[in-house]
Write a protein that holds these residues in place. Structure first.
Motif, short mmCIF file in Angstrom:
data_model
loop_
_atom_site.label_atom_id
_atom_site.label_comp_id
_atom_site.label_asym_id
_atom_site.label_seq_id
_atom_site.Cartn_x
_atom_site.Cartn_y
_atom_site.Cartn_z
N GLY A 275 0.84 -1.20 0.00
CA GLY A 275 0.00 0.00 0.00
C GLY A 275 0.87 1.23 0.00
N ASP A 276 0.81 2.03 -1.10
CA ASP A 276 1.60 3.28 -1.15
C ASP A 276 0.66 4.46 -1.42
OD1 ASP A 276 1.35 2.30 -3.89
OD2 ASP A 276 2.88 3.75 -4.50
N GLY A 277 0.45 5.27 -0.39
CA GLY A 277 -0.35 6.48 -0.53
C GLY A 277 -1.68 6.20 -1.18
N ILE A 278 -2.00 7.02 -2.21
CA ILE A 278 -3.26 6.82 -2.93
C ILE A 278 -3.01 6.11 -4.26
CG2 ILE A 278 -4.42 8.79 -1.84
CD1 ILE A 278 -3.96 10.34 -4.49
N ASN A 279 -1.84 5.45 -4.37
CA ASN A 279 -1.50 4.81 -5.64
C ASN A 279 -2.05 3.39 -5.75
OD1 ASN A 279 -0.23 4.39 -8.16
ND2 ASN A 279 1.50 3.43 -7.14
N GLU A 280 -1.35 2.39 -5.19
CA GLU A 280 -1.79 1.00 -5.37
C GLU A 280 -1.70 0.21 -4.06
OE1 GLU A 280 -1.85 -1.59 -8.43
OE2 GLU A 280 -0.89 -0.35 -9.94
N HIS A 281 -2.49 -0.86 -4.00
CA HIS A 281 -2.45 -1.83 -2.92
C HIS A 281 -2.64 -3.20 -3.60
CE1 HIS A 281 -2.87 -3.81 0.82
NE2 HIS A 281 -3.80 -3.08 1.40
N PRO A 282 -1.56 -3.67 -4.28
CA PRO A 282 -1.74 -4.80 -5.20
C PRO A 282 -2.21 -6.09 -4.55
CG PRO A 282 0.59 -4.19 -4.99
CD PRO A 282 -0.18 -3.11 -4.34
N THR A 283 -1.69 -6.43 -3.35
CA THR A 283 -2.14 -7.72 -2.79
C THR A 283 -3.60 -7.66 -2.35
OG1 THR A 283 -1.18 -7.18 -0.61
CG2 THR A 283 0.17 -8.54 -2.09
N GLN A 284 -4.10 -6.45 -2.01
CA GLN A 284 -5.53 -6.32 -1.69
C GLN A 284 -6.37 -6.63 -2.94
OE1 GLN A 284 -7.03 -5.48 1.44
NE2 GLN A 284 -8.86 -6.16 0.36
N ALA A 285 -5.97 -6.06 -4.08
CA ALA A 285 -6.73 -6.31 -5.31
C ALA A 285 -6.67 -7.78 -5.71
CB ALA A 285 -6.18 -5.45 -6.44
N LEU A 286 -5.50 -8.42 -5.50
CA LEU A 286 -5.38 -9.84 -5.84
C LEU A 286 -6.29 -10.68 -4.96
CD1 LEU A 286 -1.51 -9.98 -6.32
CD2 LEU A 286 -3.22 -10.36 -8.11
N LEU A 287 -6.33 -10.38 -3.65
CA LEU A 287 -7.18 -11.19 -2.77
C LEU A 287 -8.65 -10.88 -3.03
CD1 LEU A 287 -8.49 -9.73 0.07
CD2 LEU A 287 -6.07 -9.39 0.46
N ASP A 288 -8.96 -9.65 -3.44
CA ASP A 288 -10.35 -9.31 -3.78
C ASP A 288 -10.80 -10.10 -5.01
OD1 ASP A 288 -10.49 -7.52 -1.67
OD2 ASP A 288 -10.21 -5.73 -2.89
N ALA A 289 -9.99 -10.07 -6.06
CA ALA A 289 -10.36 -10.79 -7.29
C ALA A 289 -10.40 -12.30 -7.05
CB ALA A 289 -9.38 -10.44 -8.40
N PHE A 290 -9.46 -12.81 -6.26
CA PHE A 290 -9.43 -14.24 -5.92
C PHE A 290 -10.73 -14.62 -5.19
CE2 PHE A 290 -7.99 -17.75 -3.08
CZ PHE A 290 -7.38 -18.59 -4.00
N SER A 291 -11.21 -13.71 -4.32
CA SER A 291 -12.43 -13.99 -3.55
C SER A 291 -13.67 -13.96 -4.46
CB SER A 291 -12.59 -12.97 -2.42
OG SER A 291 -11.46 -13.03 -1.56
N ILE A 292 -13.67 -13.07 -5.46
CA ILE A 292 -14.78 -13.04 -6.43
C ILE A 292 -14.77 -14.33 -7.25
CG2 ILE A 292 -15.69 -11.89 -8.49
CD1 ILE A 292 -14.54 -9.25 -7.37
N ARG A 293 -13.59 -14.73 -7.69
CA ARG A 293 -13.44 -15.98 -8.47
C ARG A 293 -13.95 -17.17 -7.66
NH1 ARG A 293 -8.71 -19.20 -7.85
NH2 ARG A 293 -7.88 -20.32 -9.67
N GLU A 294 -13.61 -17.19 -6.36
CA GLU A 294 -14.04 -18.28 -5.48
C GLU A 294 -15.56 -18.29 -5.35
OE1 GLU A 294 -11.80 -19.56 -1.63
OE2 GLU A 294 -13.17 -17.97 -1.08
N ARG A 295 -16.19 -17.10 -5.20
CA ARG A 295 -17.64 -17.03 -4.98
C ARG A 295 -18.43 -17.23 -6.28
NH1 ARG A 295 -21.81 -15.54 -1.18
NH2 ARG A 295 -20.23 -16.01 0.37
N LEU A 296 -17.93 -16.63 -7.40
CA LEU A 296 -18.74 -16.62 -8.63
C LEU A 296 -18.18 -17.53 -9.73
CD1 LEU A 296 -19.65 -12.81 -8.89
CD2 LEU A 296 -20.95 -14.66 -7.83
N GLY A 297 -17.05 -18.19 -9.47
CA GLY A 297 -16.51 -19.16 -10.43
C GLY A 297 -15.49 -18.55 -11.39
#
Ligand code: CP
Length: 314
Positions: free
Chosen positions: A130-152
């Protein structure tokens, strides 16, 4: 298969294949985390320092757990209890830590671009936490992984990102990640919290009407109002924000379908998200937190360039 990058500075730098590789590796680690013995010796020869210049609960604990599950040696650094308070610079702090033979740096900083700066000056692999207002890459990866898990799957899914888009590194990383994986993204919130050229710049839809966004989407990722990054008031009151943009049971029940609710945390309950939604069966918030450990294990494993059998660690 290997990642196309040496550091994880942002989702912007990753290919869709990189993201799929991280997900497949996280699938394996998630299986390991269900076992009675959740630890593998994969990174037993690796020393990792967690450099946190900004507060964190989830990300910091999740990285530390991921590192310990991989048998890495772990050192934690908190800026508020360090010589940063005596005026030491970022580069001096990091070079002193690296002189103690550290292999990887996980870093959170309030300045956008801080890990990118560091990556030009040191040899160790860097993971942006997490850097300032730029990126939080592992958060986005775990978010997308969780969507994939829930919706296939992610491709073709409709994701609404709700609230303080302007100050959110989670929003930017989620937009890059979801679009690389073929999802459609709409951002919604007050006009004062949505960057004016975001549609053209990032290829997302924009609506200032929360109900319209929720009726459209399969998944709503609700963001924290980041008062600490707002120099002047951008809406009249938290109460009014909740009335117009808060995700409530009432608004969800008025939709003609059931959507999945996400939030990266920490939640401002009764502001952007009401408790009867956050704690409901529609919410996958704690699944996101659980998946964060497997995703971070996968990122650390792949950046360490380890080969061979993950499961046995031989
Ligand atoms: N989601 C997130 O980054 O939470 P923390 O600030 O607690 O790490």
């Amino acid at each position: 298969m290997t990642l196309s990058v040496k550091h994880l500075l942002g989702i912007k730098d990753l290919t869709a294949q990189d993201i799929e590789l991280i997900f497949q590796t996280a699938d394996n680690f998630k299986e390991i985390l269900k076992r009675p013995i959740k630890k593998v010796p994969t990174l037993r020869d690796t020393t990792i320092v967690n450099l946190f210049f900004e507060n964190s609960t989830r990300t910091r604990i999740s990285f530390e757990l991921a590192e310990k599950r991989l048998s890495a040696d772990v050192v934690n650094f908190t800026a508020s209890a360090s010589s940063v308070k005596k005026g030491e610079t970022l580069i001096d702090t990091v070079n002193n830590i690296l002189a103690m033979r550290v292999d990887m740096v996980v870093m959170r900083h309030s300045a956008s671009g801080a890990p990118h700066f560091l990556s030009r000056h040191i040899q160790a692999a860097i993971v942006n936490a997490g850097d300032g207002i730029n990126e939080h890459p592992t958060q986005a990866l775990l978010d997308a992984f969780s969507i994939r898990e829930r919706l296939g799957e992610i491709a073709g899914k409709k994701v609404a990102i709700v609230g303080d888009i302007m100050h959110s590194r989670v929003a930017l990383s989620n937009i890059y990640c979801l679009k690389k994986l073929g999802a459609e993204v709409t951002v919604t919130g007050p006009p004062t919290l949505i960057p004016p050229y975001i549609a053209e710049a990032l290829g997302v839809n924009v609506t200032y009407n929360l109900r319209e966004a929720l009726q459209w989407c399969d998944v709503a990722n609700v963001l924290r109002i980041q008062l600490e990054r707002q120099n002047s008031p951008l809406f009249s009151s938290l109460r009014e924000y909740n009335l117009v943009y808060g995700v409530s049971r009432e608004v969800l029940d008025s939709l003609q379908k059931e959507i999945v609710i996400m939030h990266p945390g920490p939640i401002n309950r009764g502001v952007e998200l009401n408790s009867d939604v956050a704690d409901s069966g529609q919410s996958i918030i704690l699944h996101q937190v659980e998946n964060g450990v497997a995703i971070r294990m996968a990122v650390l494993y792949l950046l360490a360039g380890k080969r061979g059998e993950i499961v046995s660690g031989n």
